[in-house]
Design a protein around this motif. Sequence first.
Motif, PDB file in Angstrom:
ATOM      1  N   UNK A   1       0.808  -1.212   0.000  1.00 42.21           N
ATOM      2  CA  UNK A   1       0.000   0.000   0.000  1.00 42.21           C
ATOM      3  C   UNK A   1       0.842   1.263   0.000  1.00 42.21           C
ATOM      4  N   UNK A   2       0.159   2.390   0.085  1.00 41.94           N
ATOM      5  CA  UNK A   2       0.820   3.691   0.038  1.00 41.94           C
ATOM      6  C   UNK A   2       0.719   4.379   1.398  1.00 41.94           C
ATOM      7  N   UNK A   3       1.831   4.870   1.881  1.00 39.26           N
ATOM      8  CA  UNK A   3       1.844   5.599   3.150  1.00 39.26           C
ATOM      9  C   UNK A   3       0.946   6.830   3.053  1.00 39.26           C
ATOM     10  N   UNK A   4       0.281   7.135   4.156  1.00 39.63           N
ATOM     11  CA  UNK A   4      -0.572   8.313   4.201  1.00 39.63           C
ATOM     12  C   UNK A   4      -1.959   8.115   3.629  1.00 39.63           C
ATOM     13  N   UNK A   5      -2.263   6.918   3.147  1.00 39.10           N
ATOM     14  CA  UNK A   5      -3.577   6.632   2.577  1.00 39.10           C
ATOM     15  C   UNK A   5      -4.402   5.781   3.543  1.00 39.10           C
ATOM     16  N   UNK A   6      -5.704   5.776   3.333  1.00 44.94           N
ATOM     17  CA  UNK A   6      -6.577   4.912   4.106  1.00 44.94           C
ATOM     18  C   UNK A   6      -7.050   5.537   5.403  1.00 44.94           C
ATOM     19  N   UNK A   7      -7.794   4.742   6.167  1.00 46.33           N
ATOM     20  CA  UNK A   7      -8.390   5.238   7.396  1.00 46.33           C
ATOM     21  C   UNK A   7      -7.326   5.620   8.415  1.00 46.33           C
ATOM     22  N   UNK A   8      -7.673   6.599   9.247  1.00 52.37           N
ATOM     23  CA  UNK A   8      -6.760   7.017  10.313  1.00 52.37           C
ATOM     24  C   UNK A   8      -6.840   6.018  11.460  1.00 52.37           C
ATOM     25  N   UNK A   9      -5.696   5.656  12.005  1.00 51.25           N
ATOM     26  CA  UNK A   9      -5.622   4.710  13.108  1.00 51.25           C
ATOM     27  C   UNK A   9      -5.959   5.416  14.414  1.00 51.25           C
ATOM     28  N   UNK A  10      -6.802   4.766  15.214  1.00 48.40           N
ATOM     29  CA  UNK A  10      -7.261   5.359  16.471  1.00 48.40           C
ATOM     30  C   UNK A  10      -6.996   4.422  17.637  1.00 48.40           C
ATOM     31  N   UNK A  11      -6.791   4.956  18.832  1.00 52.05           N
ATOM     32  CA  UNK A  11      -6.622   4.103  20.006  1.00 52.05           C
ATOM     33  C   UNK A  11      -7.828   3.180  20.172  1.00 52.05           C
ATOM     34  N   UNK A  12      -7.554   1.929  20.515  1.00 50.15           N
ATOM     35  CA  UNK A  12      -8.614   0.949  20.682  1.00 50.15           C
ATOM     36  C   UNK A  12      -8.821   0.052  19.488  1.00 50.15           C
ATOM     37  N   UNK A  13      -8.195   0.404  18.363  1.00 45.76           N
ATOM     38  CA  UNK A  13      -8.269  -0.457  17.187  1.00 45.76           C
ATOM     39  C   UNK A  13      -7.348  -1.659  17.389  1.00 45.76           C
ATOM     40  N   UNK A  14      -7.860  -2.849  17.153  1.00 44.89           N
ATOM     41  CA  UNK A  14      -7.050  -4.063  17.285  1.00 44.89           C
ATOM     42  C   UNK A  14      -6.981  -4.757  15.938  1.00 44.89           C
ATOM     43  N   UNK A  15      -5.769  -5.112  15.535  1.00 40.59           N
ATOM     44  CA  UNK A  15      -5.512  -5.653  14.212  1.00 40.59           C
ATOM     45  C   UNK A  15      -4.658  -6.908  14.296  1.00 40.59           C
ATOM     46  N   UNK A  16      -4.932  -7.859  13.411  1.00 42.65           N
ATOM     47  CA  UNK A  16      -4.019  -8.978  13.188  1.00 42.65           C
ATOM     48  C   UNK A  16      -3.205  -8.627  11.947  1.00 42.65           C
ATOM     49  N   UNK A  17      -1.922  -8.400  12.145  1.00 38.60           N
ATOM     50  CA  UNK A  17      -1.017  -8.017  11.050  1.00 38.60           C
ATOM     51  C   UNK A  17      -0.252  -9.259  10.617  1.00 38.60           C
ATOM     52  N   UNK A  18      -0.245  -9.537   9.307  1.00 40.76           N
ATOM     53  CA  UNK A  18       0.322 -10.822   8.899  1.00 40.76           C
ATOM     54  C   UNK A  18       1.000 -10.812   7.528  1.00 40.76           C
ATOM     55  N   UNK A  19       2.215 -10.302   7.467  1.00 40.68           N
ATOM     56  CA  UNK A  19       2.975 -10.434   6.222  1.00 40.68           C
ATOM     57  C   UNK A  19       3.285 -11.894   5.917  1.00 40.68           C
ATOM     58  N   UNK A  20       3.040 -12.291   4.690  1.00 38.96           N
ATOM     59  CA  UNK A  20       3.420 -13.625   4.232  1.00 38.96           C
ATOM     60  C   UNK A  20       3.991 -13.493   2.828  1.00 38.96           C
ATOM     61  N   UNK A  21       4.952 -14.340   2.523  1.00 35.05           N
ATOM     62  CA  UNK A  21       5.706 -14.189   1.283  1.00 35.05           C
ATOM     63  C   UNK A  21       6.037 -15.545   0.666  1.00 35.05           C
ATOM     64  N   UNK A  22       6.162 -15.556  -0.641  1.00 34.62           N
ATOM     65  CA  UNK A  22       6.745 -16.681  -1.375  1.00 34.62           C
ATOM     66  C   UNK A  22       8.002 -16.170  -2.068  1.00 34.62           C
ATOM     67  N   UNK A  23       8.947 -17.043  -2.263  1.00 34.15           N
ATOM     68  CA  UNK A  23      10.250 -16.591  -2.784  1.00 34.15           C
ATOM     69  C   UNK A  23      10.153 -15.889  -4.132  1.00 34.15           C
ATOM     70  N   UNK A  24       9.410 -16.479  -5.074  1.00 33.75           N
ATOM     71  CA  UNK A  24       9.538 -16.013  -6.460  1.00 33.75           C
ATOM     72  C   UNK A  24       8.210 -15.731  -7.155  1.00 33.75           C
ATOM     73  N   UNK A  25       7.118 -15.634  -6.408  1.00 27.91           N
ATOM     74  CA  UNK A  25       5.834 -15.343  -7.046  1.00 27.91           C
ATOM     75  C   UNK A  25       4.889 -14.669  -6.063  1.00 27.91           C
TER      76      UNK A  25
END
Length: 262
Positions: free
Chosen positions: A190-214
């Motif tokens: 994504x692009x920095x500075x875009x999207x909803x503003x983060x507020x105290x009390x928001x809970x997120x599951x953050x999950x980067x996942x990757x494959x080597x070549x695709x």
Amino acid sequence: MIELKTPAEIDRMHVTGRFVAEVLTEVGKLADVGVNLMDLEHHVRGMIKRRGAVSCYWDYAPSFGEGPFRNVICLSVNDAVLHGLPHDYTLRDGDVLTADIAVTIDGWAADSARTVIVGTPAEEDQRIIRATEEALEAAIEAARAGNRLGDISAAIEAVATGYGYPVNTEFGGHGIGRTMHGDPHVSNRGKAGRGMKLRPGLTLALEPWLARTTDKIVYDPDGWTIRSADGSRTAHSEHTVAITDGDPIVLTRREEELAGKK
């Protein structure tokens, strides 16, 4: 609908998060050459039962899956990365295993994933695991009140592309609270500075996942297990995080991470 949590509710999610962390630590210790995936599944079932927790996976039937999921943990091996259906497979030396679990305790959910190497590690496998871990830490650092959702996505993408790995946008992070999956969706690109503003009390599951070549994926005939389209190996790191007035709180941090070990 996005629900902001009170400090007391975040504390309750933290209780669940600590248990999820214990499960993933235990799975990491048990994952060894000669261990069957179903042995891990049944061990985790026992842990959940003894704790009085409730699996978020059992009978889960989202649009992207094939019927109700009848297991309590996702176990994905080598080129499999997401939603791995535990089955009769015995781990071999050099396998890469991703374990992903979500449960509720007293009605509050936590979700986390880690990738480990079974037996002898290969340098390239260590590298892609490290990339997902660093991307996750960058995402957590960006998860601050006043930032935008895109700041989290951009942080993940920057680490991934810095390592030279492509980024898939079909599956990513998500809101979490009384249920495992909720709004907002958190893309791994994504692009920095875009999207909803983060507020105290928001809970997120953050999950980067990757494959080597695709960045393309395919599904197994089981209708759940997602693999890299070209068979390249994969890795996945996930934590449940609470945004506060100060530093973000990682609700699923494992003891070995707190001790400075991965």
